[in-house]
Design a protein around this motif. Structure first.
Motif, PDB file in Angstrom:
ATOM      1  N   THR A  81      12.087  52.606  47.367  1.00  0.00           N
ATOM      2  CA  THR A  81      10.636  52.553  47.190  1.00  0.00           C
ATOM      3  C   THR A  81      10.160  53.927  46.741  1.00  0.00           C
ATOM      4  O   THR A  81      10.433  54.930  47.401  1.00  0.00           O
ATOM      5  CB  THR A  81       9.925  52.179  48.499  1.00  0.00           C
ATOM      6  OG1 THR A  81      10.285  50.846  48.873  1.00  0.00           O
ATOM      7  CG2 THR A  81       8.406  52.262  48.344  1.00  0.00           C
ATOM      8  N   THR A 123      12.958  50.348  42.780  1.00  0.00           N
ATOM      9  CA  THR A 123      12.765  48.915  42.542  1.00  0.00           C
ATOM     10  C   THR A 123      11.409  48.447  43.073  1.00  0.00           C
ATOM     11  O   THR A 123      11.017  47.305  42.856  1.00  0.00           O
ATOM     12  CB  THR A 123      13.877  48.097  43.212  1.00  0.00           C
ATOM     13  OG1 THR A 123      13.919  48.423  44.613  1.00  0.00           O
ATOM     14  CG2 THR A 123      15.230  48.415  42.593  1.00  0.00           C
ATOM     15  N   SER A 124      10.728  49.330  43.787  1.00  0.00           N
ATOM     16  CA  SER A 124       9.383  49.064  44.281  1.00  0.00           C
ATOM     17  C   SER A 124       8.611  50.369  44.154  1.00  0.00           C
ATOM     18  O   SER A 124       9.129  51.436  44.491  1.00  0.00           O
ATOM     19  CB  SER A 124       9.425  48.601  45.739  1.00  0.00           C
ATOM     20  OG  SER A 124       8.121  48.421  46.252  1.00  0.00           O
ATOM     21  N   VAL A 126       4.879  52.277  44.921  1.00  0.00           N
ATOM     22  CA  VAL A 126       3.515  52.395  45.415  1.00  0.00           C
ATOM     23  C   VAL A 126       2.815  53.368  44.480  1.00  0.00           C
ATOM     24  O   VAL A 126       3.171  54.543  44.407  1.00  0.00           O
ATOM     25  CB  VAL A 126       3.491  52.914  46.865  1.00  0.00           C
ATOM     26  CG1 VAL A 126       2.054  53.163  47.313  1.00  0.00           C
ATOM     27  CG2 VAL A 126       4.178  51.916  47.796  1.00  0.00           C
ATOM     28  N   THR A 181      11.154  43.470  36.923  1.00  0.00           N
ATOM     29  CA  THR A 181      11.796  43.234  38.221  1.00  0.00           C
ATOM     30  C   THR A 181      11.402  44.311  39.243  1.00  0.00           C
ATOM     31  O   THR A 181      12.068  44.457  40.271  1.00  0.00           O
ATOM     32  CB  THR A 181      13.324  43.220  38.059  1.00  0.00           C
ATOM     33  OG1 THR A 181      13.747  44.438  37.438  1.00  0.00           O
ATOM     34  CG2 THR A 181      13.756  42.029  37.200  1.00  0.00           C
ATOM     35  N   THR A 182      10.343  45.034  38.954  1.00  0.00           N
ATOM     36  CA  THR A 182       9.874  46.091  39.853  1.00  0.00           C
ATOM     37  C   THR A 182       8.534  45.694  40.451  1.00  0.00           C
ATOM     38  O   THR A 182       7.614  45.329  39.725  1.00  0.00           O
ATOM     39  CB  THR A 182       9.706  47.423  39.096  1.00  0.00           C
ATOM     40  OG1 THR A 182      10.952  47.779  38.491  1.00  0.00           O
ATOM     41  CG2 THR A 182       9.267  48.527  40.036  1.00  0.00           C
ATOM     42  N   ARG A 183       8.449  45.748  41.766  1.00  0.00           N
ATOM     43  CA  ARG A 183       7.184  45.456  42.437  1.00  0.00           C
ATOM     44  C   ARG A 183       6.309  46.698  42.402  1.00  0.00           C
ATOM     45  O   ARG A 183       6.713  47.756  42.883  1.00  0.00           O
ATOM     46  CB  ARG A 183       7.430  45.006  43.876  1.00  0.00           C
ATOM     47  CG  ARG A 183       6.163  44.650  44.643  1.00  0.00           C
ATOM     48  CD  ARG A 183       6.506  44.067  46.000  1.00  0.00           C
ATOM     49  NE  ARG A 183       5.316  43.636  46.710  1.00  0.00           N
ATOM     50  CZ  ARG A 183       4.669  44.359  47.613  1.00  0.00           C
ATOM     51  NH1 ARG A 183       5.115  45.571  47.930  1.00  0.00           N
ATOM     52  NH2 ARG A 183       3.600  43.888  48.224  1.00  0.00           N
ATOM     53  N   ILE A 184       5.116  46.567  41.843  1.00  0.00           N
ATOM     54  CA  ILE A 184       4.200  47.696  41.756  1.00  0.00           C
ATOM     55  C   ILE A 184       2.943  47.363  42.546  1.00  0.00           C
ATOM     56  O   ILE A 184       2.292  46.341  42.301  1.00  0.00           O
ATOM     57  CB  ILE A 184       3.836  48.017  40.294  1.00  0.00           C
ATOM     58  CG1 ILE A 184       5.104  48.394  39.511  1.00  0.00           C
ATOM     59  CG2 ILE A 184       2.815  49.153  40.229  1.00  0.00           C
ATOM     60  CD1 ILE A 184       4.860  48.660  38.052  1.00  0.00           C
ATOM     61  N   VAL A 185       2.626  48.211  43.514  1.00  0.00           N
ATOM     62  CA  VAL A 185       1.425  48.032  44.326  1.00  0.00           C
ATOM     63  C   VAL A 185       0.426  49.111  43.926  1.00  0.00           C
ATOM     64  O   VAL A 185       0.713  50.303  44.032  1.00  0.00           O
ATOM     65  CB  VAL A 185       1.745  48.137  45.828  1.00  0.00           C
ATOM     66  CG1 VAL A 185       0.467  47.997  46.650  1.00  0.00           C
ATOM     67  CG2 VAL A 185       2.758  47.079  46.233  1.00  0.00           C
TER      68      VAL A 185
END
Length: 374
Positions: A81, A123-124, A126, A181-185
């Protein structure tokens, strides 16, 4: 005792706040068990809070808001992260000689910083936004990540929000494939839409040097930008322009939401999760929070309000420390804060208060300990 305070902007980092509060508490109660989770709400100081929580420091050389190279820092955890703070690349502090560039400042460097996080294995992500020098709707960021934003002659539009009025086509097919494929918050305390009376140019443009005419230019350019992006992503582009967070950081929220499939969450909620606040809170019997100025903005998603809400839900009492206090006792109690200790109560002169913030904070912490803990 859990200390979960934000920075005192201009004088102390969140880590330094925790250190001085701890020193003051232990001066009154030498054996006191103290834990610290320095916090941030997605704005400047977010990466520093992640590093204090044990994330690994990474640096990248990126393009500053006016084209001058700058060194930007991001943080990466063992579970891949990343915490990326757009102000590290495109913040006001990177304007040469502090000269505003409301029409031409670009988020290109922020896109480069996101790419550096992907290169480091994230891969994630913030994505903390705030403190930006830009009002380009994230166009520069998208260009750095592989989008092609072209004028009628097929040439890339110039950097900044103003030139977006010349945008003719947007091709997002070249965006870095790892983004899929990357979680972006998107971590922000700003819920403004992209344009209009409450949009990014109207509300925040003047803080970045925009004149009344500049605000009108930027608002029209960003509205046109959203229309062109609709040709690339479909009708949802118009809906996203009205969504909470679209107007964050000069509209970079819009670029992240519409093209990177980011998910918007209040910054303090995201950061409390990332920083391991819940386990620390479970061990605590009393919580101290704070920031440089406790004022009306504090109540709208700033770190102390988020910390106090979580502590109150856990049945714990909360006190706060701050540089200056502009909230009534009633407003503090409504936010879940029993009492606040302001440095200006100890030193009324603002300049001396900031210069001597550390020792003054220790005095305030001593008072807090006598009032609540002795």
């Amino acid at each position: 005792m859990l200390i979960a305070a934000d920075k005192f902007k201009g004088s102390l980092t969140a880590v330094e706040v925790a250190e001085h509060v701890t020193a003051g508490l232990r001066r009154e109660l030498p054996g006191l068990d103290v834990a610290a989770v320095p916090v941030a709400d997605g704005g400047d100081g977010t990466v520093a809070a992640a590093l204090a929580a044990g994330f690994t420091r990474h640096e990248a050389r990126v393009t500053g808001p006016t084209g001058t190279p700058v060194t930007a820092t991001f943080a990466l955890s063992g579970d891949r992260t990343a915490v990326v703070e757009m102000a590290e690349a495109s913040g006001l502090q990177h304007l040469p000689d502090g000269v505003f560039a409301p029409l031409t400042a670009s988020t290109y460097g922020t896109g480069e910083l996101l790419r550096a996080a992907l290169d480091a294995g994230a891969t994630s992500i913030v994505f903390g936004v705030g403190g930006s020098a830009t009002t380009d709707g994230g166009a520069g960021m998208l260009a750095a990540l592989g989008a092609r934003l072209l004028d009628a002659d097929g040439e890339p539009v110039a950097p900044g929000g103003g030139p977006l009025r010349e945008l003719a086509t947007a091709d997002l097919s070249g965006l870095d494939p790892r983004l899929a494929t990357t979680r972006i918050v998107l971590a922000s305390d700003v819920d403004n839409p992209l344009t209009g009376p409450k949009g990014a140019p109207a509300v925040y443009g003047p803080q970045k040097g925009a004149s009344e005419a500049d605000v009108a230019t930027l608002d029209a350019a960003l509205a046109h930008y959203a229309e062109v992006l609709a040709q690339a992503v479909g009708p949802r582009a118009a809906d996203v322009a009205l969504a909470p967070g679209a107007g964050a950081a000069g509209g970079i929220g819009y670029g992240a939401l519409v093209a990177l499939d980011a998910v918007f969450r209040p910054g303090i909620e995201v950061m409390l999760d990332v920083l391991g606040f819940a386990p620390a809170l479970a061990r605590a019997t009393f919580v101290i929070t704070g920031e440089g100025s406790l004022d009306a903005q504090t109540l709208h998603g700033k770190a102390p309000a988020g910390v106090a809400a979580a502590a109150r839900a856990a049945g714990l009492e909360v006190a706060a420390v701050c540089g200056r206090l502009q909230l009534t006792p009633e407003a503090l109690r409504a936010a879940g804060i029993r009492r606040a200790y302001a440095l200006t109560d100890l030193e009324p002169d603002p300049a001396r208060c900031m210069a001597e913030a550390g020792p003054l904070l220790e005095q305030a912490a001593e008072r807090l300990a006598r009032d609540f803990l002795v």
